[in-house]
Write a protein that holds these residues in place. Structure first.
Motif, PDB file in Angstrom:
ATOM      1  N   THR A   1       0.840  -1.193   0.000  1.00  0.00           N
ATOM      2  CA  THR A   1       0.000   0.000   0.000  1.00  0.00           C
ATOM      3  C   THR A   1       0.882   1.253   0.000  1.00  0.00           C
ATOM      4  OG1 THR A   1      -0.166   0.020   2.394  1.00  0.00           O
ATOM      5  CG2 THR A   1      -1.867  -1.199   1.224  1.00  0.00           C
ATOM      6  N   SER A   2       0.270   2.372  -0.344  1.00  0.00           N
ATOM      7  CA  SER A   2       1.008   3.631  -0.506  1.00  0.00           C
ATOM      8  C   SER A   2       1.685   4.074   0.800  1.00  0.00           C
ATOM      9  CB  SER A   2       0.037   4.711  -0.960  1.00  0.00           C
ATOM     10  OG  SER A   2       0.583   5.987  -0.760  1.00  0.00           O
ATOM     11  N   ARG A   3       2.811   4.750   0.643  1.00  0.00           N
ATOM     12  CA  ARG A   3       3.524   5.272   1.825  1.00  0.00           C
ATOM     13  C   ARG A   3       3.073   6.677   2.192  1.00  0.00           C
ATOM     14  NH1 ARG A   3       9.325   2.774   2.310  1.00  0.00           N
ATOM     15  NH2 ARG A   3       8.785   0.700   1.611  1.00  0.00           N
ATOM     16  N   ALA A   4       2.203   7.245   1.388  1.00  0.00           N
ATOM     17  CA  ALA A   4       1.718   8.595   1.699  1.00  0.00           C
ATOM     18  C   ALA A   4       0.885   8.544   2.972  1.00  0.00           C
ATOM     19  CB  ALA A   4       0.883   9.116   0.543  1.00  0.00           C
ATOM     20  N   PRO A   5       0.856   9.653   3.730  1.00  0.00           N
ATOM     21  CA  PRO A   5       0.159   9.589   5.018  1.00  0.00           C
ATOM     22  C   PRO A   5      -1.324   9.272   4.881  1.00  0.00           C
ATOM     23  CG  PRO A   5       0.808  11.853   4.499  1.00  0.00           C
ATOM     24  CD  PRO A   5       1.481  10.966   3.501  1.00  0.00           C
ATOM     25  N   ARG A   6      -1.973   9.799   3.855  1.00  0.00           N
ATOM     26  CA  ARG A   6      -3.399   9.506   3.635  1.00  0.00           C
ATOM     27  C   ARG A   6      -3.679   9.462   2.149  1.00  0.00           C
ATOM     28  NH1 ARG A   6      -7.022   9.573   7.843  1.00  0.00           N
ATOM     29  NH2 ARG A   6      -5.806   9.128   9.702  1.00  0.00           N
ATOM     30  N   SER A   7      -4.790   8.831   1.795  1.00  0.00           N
ATOM     31  CA  SER A   7      -5.080   8.642   0.380  1.00  0.00           C
ATOM     32  C   SER A   7      -6.582   8.711   0.138  1.00  0.00           C
ATOM     33  CB  SER A   7      -4.542   7.273  -0.028  1.00  0.00           C
ATOM     34  OG  SER A   7      -5.057   6.886  -1.277  1.00  0.00           O
ATOM     35  N   ALA A   8      -6.944   9.011  -1.092  1.00  0.00           N
ATOM     36  CA  ALA A   8      -8.338   8.865  -1.524  1.00  0.00           C
ATOM     37  C   ALA A   8      -8.353   8.081  -2.826  1.00  0.00           C
ATOM     38  CB  ALA A   8      -8.991  10.228  -1.701  1.00  0.00           C
ATOM     39  N   ALA A   9      -7.315   7.278  -3.023  1.00  0.00           N
ATOM     40  CA  ALA A   9      -7.217   6.506  -4.255  1.00  0.00           C
ATOM     41  C   ALA A   9      -7.862   5.147  -4.060  1.00  0.00           C
ATOM     42  CB  ALA A   9      -5.756   6.374  -4.665  1.00  0.00           C
ATOM     43  N   GLY A  10      -9.190   5.142  -4.018  1.00  0.00           N
ATOM     44  CA  GLY A  10      -9.928   3.889  -3.894  1.00  0.00           C
ATOM     45  C   GLY A  10      -9.967   3.374  -2.472  1.00  0.00           C
ATOM     46  N   PRO A  11     -10.549   2.166  -2.283  1.00  0.00           N
ATOM     47  CA  PRO A  11     -10.647   1.591  -0.941  1.00  0.00           C
ATOM     48  C   PRO A  11      -9.268   1.365  -0.321  1.00  0.00           C
ATOM     49  CG  PRO A  11     -12.035   0.390  -2.495  1.00  0.00           C
ATOM     50  CD  PRO A  11     -11.204   1.332  -3.307  1.00  0.00           C
ATOM     51  N   ASP A  12      -9.230   1.300   0.995  1.00  0.00           N
ATOM     52  CA  ASP A  12      -7.971   1.092   1.704  1.00  0.00           C
ATOM     53  C   ASP A  12      -7.732  -0.417   1.852  1.00  0.00           C
ATOM     54  OD1 ASP A  12      -5.821   0.964   3.326  1.00  0.00           O
ATOM     55  OD2 ASP A  12      -6.701   2.084   5.005  1.00  0.00           O
ATOM     56  N   LEU A  13      -6.875  -0.947   0.997  1.00  0.00           N
ATOM     57  CA  LEU A  13      -6.688  -2.405   0.962  1.00  0.00           C
ATOM     58  C   LEU A  13      -5.945  -2.939   2.186  1.00  0.00           C
ATOM     59  CD1 LEU A  13      -5.918  -2.996  -2.834  1.00  0.00           C
ATOM     60  CD2 LEU A  13      -8.102  -3.138  -1.643  1.00  0.00           C
TER      61      LEU A  13
END
Ligand SMILES: Cc1cc2nc3c(=O)[nH]c(=O)nc-3n(C[C@H](O)[C@H](O)[C@H](O)COP(=O)(O)OP(=O)(O)OC[C@H]3O[C@@H](n4cnc5c(N)ncnc54)[C@H](O)[C@@H]3O)c2cc1C
Lengths: 518, 325
Positions: free
Chosen positions: B137-149
């Motif tokens: 999963t992404s290392r960015a602190p937060r995301s809005a790129a789809g569900p949080d896998l």
């Protein structure tokens, strides 16, 4: 059928026969609230994706749904899904159409599922500090209701007046005060949904055993389920607010200040650091001098930038690199902080923040810049369509990165996008381990075709630059159609798991096909 | 089944078959062998991730470090100390777990942060699915790129995906270890003061709460920076005062039973009303971790999943990771 005088004849394709054939079943499912009227189809053939605005300027219409339904209960939503599954017809959940990535575009036609009739707001459960809200409730309506009872949600997207609770959950929204209150996923305690299988369910509240379904449904942008209501955490309406503006010698120093603030455990509700050119727009800001408040950038953006751009476009054949180069003449960076809540705590946190900023050599601008921003904090966003009307293209890109990568992401995206548009950036939504970068682009081109090409090239290059520099694809606007390819690439092999979840929750693929690359 | 025929990672420990891969590549091999042989993990074969102890350089600015799932949190904490960082104020039982267990077990890898929220202790998770594919999963602190896998890993008891490593969020090593004691007229007034303070940013490491004297006496322990502790003390003072509480002398510090539960503030109040002393950790508006005789989710043993979570089991169509416990 309604006649639309300003829409060219045959601009809308007729509704597909599969939908017309299922008219009686859809209509029965929602107590007759079903329409294939062109005016309705046209109204829902959109969201706020700037590409749609470019198209409309050219007389093109984004793909419309074949019909619209307005369910009012979970059972009605489930009944609509049952018909759609049986007839293999696409369903597009719709909140308020303020999404900016094409999430509600009816790529394969189908039926738009407008959820605004889910408009109930419960009384605040004071003991548990929560409220149960229908998915179709507009943010502004909810916030006003809560304020009248002495509470706040703490969620203030710039689109608060035109976005719904369901849309927030579907696209993982963030508000202007997220550094204190978190993003919508931090505020939701449980949600009621109807899955693409037609099953109705309510996610459990902690504590519970096993994986949490909620993070898999939040952010699914209508591809897995329709949200019908949610239980959200509320906070007492803040008794105090402290504003503070600072100016740093460089953007790097400003970023360092934000990082140290969060490291110290401070949680300002608002953190906004403007990059040098953005800062230049808002005035030099020496204490005591009348500075142009950041919110008045709107008139600069609306009047000055398009005029300048048109001028420059003529001279440079639409090469914004020239304008972007001008930016190197500026270096200072402005930070706005706002603390709210318990007044003494807000004051104490502000004192600690001031000490950090001063140690980094910042000029103290007092409270004016922050107050001015606060007063007009919703203005800028709504100028976008006027910018586009004035013959340019414009858009915003919000991504996030860990602190080690923030500056590089800033520089690389800036460089990549500068070939196609004039670029501004501010940094907000901060965390202990990183922050969000919010780019604004304004570009032009010889003609509409060239402009649209530039628009797509800009997004492709800017997102690729962001990801390769260590940023992500979206911090709070979601994915829709616009970022679907970039999101799938970023997922790597994880995309198969997302596909697996889709197969479990929406086995017939009727929920919002084409979004998130699903 | 002979362990030698499976691979060098297969061991017999006390007669039981255990897979102990040395790295992610070996874990993928384990998963493929399970699939080929129809062996079920957690049922026919146990998994040990004790050897997954890779450790990246520390990212000082974001205060993160990528650690293998086999790191025991107390050992990881010791590694971080020279860099003036810590994995944060976790409960004593959590500190004894391996990172993978903390993320996949009933703790779901959650910790509290100032402002009353819970968040996973890691920004990014790497895991292996039953089909041998990899999640990062992404290392960015937060995301809005789809569900949080990462939700397929957190709290999933290793039934949907097996964590191999995670980017752990650390916090600065506290400058200060301070205690303060307040007493409240009733369990309700204690809970009211706590909820109010937590919403405003109060972030203690531990509280020892004793209702046996007739009043509820709460000893609060902070480990944070000097300034943060001072701000918290002042805030708690105001919140306690508003709820009828007042500063008090030393509290009894007899430790209740070791078992930890994730529980609600309602359950905390009920336990205090029944005159049961509690130790509270990971204090948030959503839930708290409590030691003592209190209703809640027992954290040291995975219990049966909610029926809703069970809907995810088809993701492991062949049940290679053992189905819901
Ligand atoms: C001027 C402007 C400013 C903005 N500022 C912000 C900001 O500050 N922060 C921010 O986060 N966003 C912002 N946005 C983006 C947008 O407002 C958000 O994405 C918002 O969450 C969308 O809500 P909506 O109700 O309009 O959803 P829509 O646009 O109707 O839908 C968005 C997506 O969610 C799905 N969806 C909608 N409702 C449901 C439901 N009930 N169940 C399942 N799926 C559903 C749709 O299918 C679609 O994929 C801004 C947009 C504009 C135009």
């Amino acid at each position: 059928m309604t006649r639309l005088s300003n829409v060219p004849a045959a601009a809308l394709p007729p509704p597909r026969s599969a939908v017309l054939d299922a008219r009686a079943e859809f209509s029965a499912a929602v107590g007759g609230r079903f329409s294939t009227d062109d005016l309705d189809r046209l109204s829902y053939a959109r969201d706020c994706w700037p590409l749609g605005l470019l198209w409309i300027r050219q007389g093109k219409i984004p793909p419309p749904p074949d019909a619209v339904v307005w369910p009012g209960t979970d059972d009605e939503v489930a009944a609509v899904i049952k018909v759609a599954r049986a007839k293999k017809i696409a369903l597009i959940p719709y909140g308020s159409g303020s999404g900016v990535c094409g999430g509600t575009w009816a790529l394969q036609g189908g039926v738009t599922l407008d959820l605004k009739r889910f408009d109930a707001i419960s009384e605040v459960d004071v003991e548990h500090r929560s409220v149960v809200v229908g998915a179709g409730v507009l943010g502004e309506t909810l916030e006003r209701r809560l304020n009248s009872r002495g509470w706040t949600l703490g969620h203030f997207p710039s689109s608060i007046a035109t976005s719904t609770v369901g849309g927030w959950l579907a696209a993982r929204s963030a508000g202007q005060f997220s550094s204190k209150y978190g993003k919508i996923e931090d505020m939701v305690l449980s949600a009621r949904v109807v899955l693409g299988t037609g099953e109705r369910l309510e996610t459990p509240e902690r504590p519970f055993s096993g994986p949490d379904l909620l993070p898999l449904l939040v952010g699914s942008e209508g591809t897995l389920c329709a949200f019908t209501s949610a239980k959200l955490r509320v906070f007492p309406f803040p008794a105090g607010r402290v504003f503070h503006g600072f100016e740093f010698k460089s953007v790097e120093t400003g970023l360092e200040a934000i990082r140290l603030l969060f490291r110290e455990g401070l949680r300002p509700a608002v953190v906004r650091l403007y990059d040098p050119f953005d800062t230049a727009f808002v005035g030099k800001g020496k204490p005591g001098r009348a500075a142009t408040p950041p919110s008045q950038r709107s008139s600069l953006l609306r009047n000055v930038v398009p005029a300048l751009l048109r001028q420059v476009t003529k001279q440079t054949l639409g090469r914004p690199t020239v304008m972007n180069k001008l930016q190197s003449a500026f270096s200072r960076s402005r930070l706005i902080l706002m603390f709210e809540g318990d007044p003494a705590r807000a004051e104490a946190e502000d004192r600690a923040a001031t000490s950090i900023c001063r140690q980094l050599g910042a000029d103290d601008l007092g409270e004016d810049p922050g107050r001015a921003w606060f007063k007009k904090r919703y203005d800028v966003s709504y100028r976008m369509s006027r910018l586009i009307e004035s013959g340019t293209f414009a858009d915003t890109m919000e991504i996030a990165a860990p602190w080690e990568r923030v500056h590089e992401v800033y520089e690389r995206v800036h460089e990549a996008a500068s070939q196609y548009a004039f670029v501004l950036c501010h940094f907000s939504h901060a965390y202990a381990d990183g922050c969000s970068l919010y780019f604004s682009f304004v570009g032009s081109g010889g003609d509409e075709k060239e402009m649209e090409e530039r628009y797509h090239q800009l997004w492709r290059t800017a997102l690729a630059a962001a990801v390769s520099a260590g940023g992500n694809v979206s911090h709070h606007h979601g994915v829709g159609v616009l970022k679907a390819g970039a999101m799938q690439d970023a997922l790597g092999e994880g995309r198969h798991a997302l596909r697996g979840i889709k197969d479990v929750f929406d086995p017939d693929g009727v929920m919002n096909p084409g979004k998130l690359g699903l | 089944m002979s362990n030698a025929s499976l691979g060098s990672w297969a061991k017999r420990i006390n007669g039981a078959l255990v897979a102990e891969p040395a790295d992610e590549r070996e874990l993928i091999e384990v998963v493929h062998v399970l699939a080929d042989r129809g062996v079920k993990l957690h049922q026919d074969m146990a998994l040990s991730r004790a050897r997954l102890t890779s450790l990246s350089e520390i990212a000082k600015n974001s205060m993160t470090v990528e650690a293998g799932a086999g790191w025991r949190l107390s050992d990881l904490d010791a590694k971080l100390k020279p860099h003036a960082l810590t994995v944060g104020p976790l409960s004593p039982a959590a500190m004894q777990l391996r990172l993978g267990e903390f993320l996949e077990g009933p703790w779901a890898g959650l910790r509290s942060i100032p402002g009353g929220r819970l968040e996973p202790i890691c920004t990014s998770i790497t895991a292996i699915f039953p089909d041998g594919r990899r999640l990062e999963t992404s290392r960015a602190p937060r995301s809005a790129a789809g569900p949080d896998l990462s939700a397929l890993v957190l709290g999933g008891h290793g039934r949907l995906a097996l964590c191999t490593s995670a980017v752990v969020r650390c916090i600065p090593l506290p400058e200060n270890d301070v205690r303060g004691t307040w007493s409240f007229p009733s369990p309700q007034s204690f809970v009211t003061a706590m909820q109010r303070a937590v919403a405003e940013g109060f972030w203690p490491w531990r509280m020892h709460v004793d209702p046996r004297s007739g009043r509820v006496v709460a000893e609060v322990r902070w480990t944070a920076s000097v300034g943060a502790v001072e701000r918290d003390r002042e805030l708690l003072h105001r919140c306690a005062d508003a709820a009828g509480g007042r500063p008090s002398g030393e509290a009894e510090r007899e430790a209740p039973v070791d078992v930890e539960h994730e529980t609600t503030w309602d359950a905390v109040r009920s336990a205090l009303e029944s005159k049961k002393p509690l130790q509270l950790f990971r204090v948030s508006l959503t839930s708290v971790v409590a030691r003592g005789d209190v209703e809640g989710l027992q954290l040291d043993t995975p219990s049966t999943w909610t029926s809703l979570a069970g809907r995810l089991l088809p993701l492991d169509a062949r049940g290679l990771f053992g189905g819901a416990s």
